[in-house]
Design a protein around this motif. Sequence first.
Motif, PDB file in Angstrom:
ATOM      1  N   ALA A 121       0.211  -1.037   0.086  1.00 13.08           N
ATOM      2  CA  ALA A 121       0.359  -0.065   0.098  1.00 13.08           C
ATOM      3  C   ALA A 121       0.970   1.812   0.625  1.00 13.08           C
ATOM      4  O   ALA A 121       1.662   1.410   1.248  1.00 13.08           O
ATOM      5  N   PHE A 122       0.439   1.991  -0.999  1.00 13.57           N
ATOM      6  CA  PHE A 122       1.158   3.026  -0.847  1.00 13.57           C
ATOM      7  C   PHE A 122       0.079   4.743  -0.603  1.00 13.57           C
ATOM      8  O   PHE A 122      -0.709   4.306  -1.403  1.00 13.57           O
ATOM      9  N   ILE A 123       0.603   5.090   0.967  1.00 11.22           N
ATOM     10  CA  ILE A 123      -0.705   6.426   1.272  1.00 11.22           C
ATOM     11  C   ILE A 123      -0.658   7.332   1.166  1.00 11.22           C
ATOM     12  O   ILE A 123       0.797   7.700   1.897  1.00 11.22           O
ATOM     13  N   ASP A 124      -0.843   8.230   0.218  1.00  7.94           N
ATOM     14  CA  ASP A 124      -0.881   9.409   0.507  1.00  7.94           C
ATOM     15  C   ASP A 124      -1.522  10.366   2.017  1.00  7.94           C
ATOM     16  O   ASP A 124      -3.111  10.054   2.058  1.00  7.94           O
ATOM     17  N   LEU A 125      -0.945  10.505   3.107  1.00  7.85           N
ATOM     18  CA  LEU A 125      -1.935  11.012   4.257  1.00  7.85           C
ATOM     19  C   LEU A 125      -2.636  11.869   4.142  1.00  7.85           C
ATOM     20  O   LEU A 125      -3.313  11.775   4.391  1.00  7.85           O
ATOM     21  N   ILE A 126      -2.175  12.760   3.556  1.00  7.57           N
ATOM     22  CA  ILE A 126      -2.896  14.215   3.561  1.00  7.57           C
ATOM     23  C   ILE A 126      -3.507  13.984   2.158  1.00  7.57           C
ATOM     24  O   ILE A 126      -2.884  14.994   1.070  1.00  7.57           O
ATOM     25  N   PRO A 127      -5.399  15.012   2.263  1.00  7.90           N
ATOM     26  CA  PRO A 127      -5.456  15.473   1.320  1.00  7.90           C
ATOM     27  C   PRO A 127      -4.993  16.577   0.300  1.00  7.90           C
ATOM     28  O   PRO A 127      -4.734  16.695  -0.756  1.00  7.90           O
ATOM     29  N   ASP A 128      -5.153  17.867   1.142  1.00 10.41           N
ATOM     30  CA  ASP A 128      -4.143  19.211   0.537  1.00 10.41           C
ATOM     31  C   ASP A 128      -3.426  19.824   1.614  1.00 10.41           C
ATOM     32  O   ASP A 128      -3.591  19.475   3.007  1.00 10.41           O
TER      33      ASP A 128
END
Length: 747
Positions: free
Chosen positions: A323-330
């Motif tokens: 899993a590659f997870i972008d933690l913060i929407p912006d």
Amino acid sequence: MKSVELNTNWNVDARGEHYECDLPHDVTADAPRDYALAFGNYNGYIPAEKAVFSRALPQVKNGNVELFVDGACGYGEVFVNDESVGKLDGRAPSFFYGFDLSGAHNTLRIELFTSAEMSDKYLGLGIAGGVRLDVYDREFDIEGVFVKTENADGKTYADTEVELYNNDDRPRKFVLECLVQNARGKRAGKKQRKITLRAGQRKPINMRVRINNAYEWSPSDPYMYTMAAKLMADDVEQTYSTRFGIVSRTLSSSRGLYINGRKTKLYGAYLSHADAAVGAIAVYSNEKRKLSALKEIGYNAVHFVGMPTETTLDACDDVGMFAFIDLIPDLGSAKAPLGGIFTYDSYDAVKAVKVLRSHPSVTLYGIADDIPECYDRNGGHEKISIISDEIRLTDPTRPVTVSVSELVPTAFELEAAGCKHTRFTEPAAALNAGREKNLFDGATEGAWECVDICGLNYLYPLYETEAIKYGRLVVGARVNSDKAFDSHDAAERTDRVIGDFFDCGMDYPGGGKLNEIYTTSGDIDAIGCFKPQSLYKSIVLGKRNAVGISPRDPETDEPTDLWNWPRHLGQKIDVDVYTSGDVVALYLDGRIVGRRLAGKVNKHIASFKVDYYPGTLEAVAYYRGVECARSTLSSAGSPKLIRLSAFEKNLSVSRNDYGFVRVEVCDKDGALVPYAMRSLTATVTGGTLIGFINADPMLRKSEFDECPVYGGRALAVVKPDPEEVKTIVKITGDGLQSSRISFKIKN
């Protein structure tokens, strides 16, 4: 610590209705669409909605309490006894404390709202995972356990950090025991230690436990262990358990990513948190269904933008998907049409990492996806530096990245890069001027210095440039599916490229074209069926001895799996054949249409023009002169019967499983009839019909339990009744032989 699950007996007020439900629940999953809605394609044309979730809370006379919400669909506020205790910022894990439950009557209220203008993704409206109340009412307690694994001198160890708290008014002596159990529940390691805590002291205790006969976690064998930490004093004990896997991750500046000592490349696809079947909630059986389908295509990884729920993470662990997870929407400049509502910072990232770090599937942390802050806009480089440092302090075992696409430079950026003319009337002119000055490299250099891996969106031509010229490690965070071959080939040629992620894995609500409620760019359609391009992706990813026939719709030029075109009898139809072979021969009813080269030189595609006549197309693929695969596609007959199948027929009530029934309309020989337009009706016994949909991006329905087929298929979703032992689904349709399927219910 005592945990109380709060997933039942919720009262919901939404859309002018009042009803009861259990969690997870998305109010807008089956909401009527408003096709006149501005920006409606972002969220599937769901109008602005509000919902109030409420229920009673237990009385807690002694001790501290903490409320945990595992992912909100939408944004809102939490109230305990009518007093606000904090905000809900989307799907991020949220913890609330500092409130009093000593009274006899306590209430919890969650007020949520959503609208098309809030996000460039479908958000839903409700609770994505679950709600839990943690009660710390003992003299001492365990507040958390984090396990890292390490191989040293041929032995495997579980380095365990246990957060302890002595709530007594005097020093206490304890015995801390850490017990490792394997997947069969057998003891695989154990260690005890005597400790002393001062009055009111919180302290992390580190223990190293040797694991006997250790098995590594990997996509081919996702083996999971359980760590049970037990704190004992006198005749009282407290226990806290967590799952973990044995996995190591290292980066080589010249060779890329190594997992468990083996060079590994992450090949995956973006997967939305929402899907057409259940909306934005996470149900284990559904998450497993989606991930298993992506794995069958050949992906070994998945890319999430924003925090997934614990349910989704557990499914990744069990299926065996990195899993590659972008933690913060912006970071303050949202991609939503009217800008962001909430801002995010390092605290939000740390909260997410503390949840993610216990899951072996989590391989790569992304700070945020496709953000202009990589160009140092809004002080972005400083923000990226602070957040990446906080992530590493919280979890030093995984690399960090941040991703960006090539942006149209501002006049200030052009001037800083040395462009003489700072005003350009067209974006293309500004882009070209920036390219002449290598503006992208200069503007993003400060961002790449803060992270371990450079994330590039839709920029596969730069893979080798960034990796070789600057000595950077690179990940392709987003790639257009129509560039799959070129992007994958570039990633394969360059050791410093650690992975490549296509956009996207599965169709999801929102993001479509005008009046489309789903995006249609996925390899899997909205109900979970493979599209023709999924086989092509499998071949690009290395599948051998494969061939598939994909005619193009003569009206839309879209790839299909249909050979029924009565309005185009005798006319030329374009037919693509996907194959791992180097030569393809195509036949129509045994008569050869032609031979074409395929292989890498033609990007694994052989294209033909075929005069349409009903019959059977057959493709035969050859590799170095030897047949390696063959495939057929036949014209279907008239619709006669209904065929049902299920992803999983044993449903667990404790895990909140749903049953997913694939419905196919077939001819008398059992062949799928893709052109069938029949309307079907679903009847459920021993459960509840949750949804009945098809993959049509312009789906219109008038009745909840009725649905027309699209491409010959539909999907029924049911929730089992925990008081029953079996759930039966019956599907009927005019002029069709009905069919039924049953699920076993396990408590």
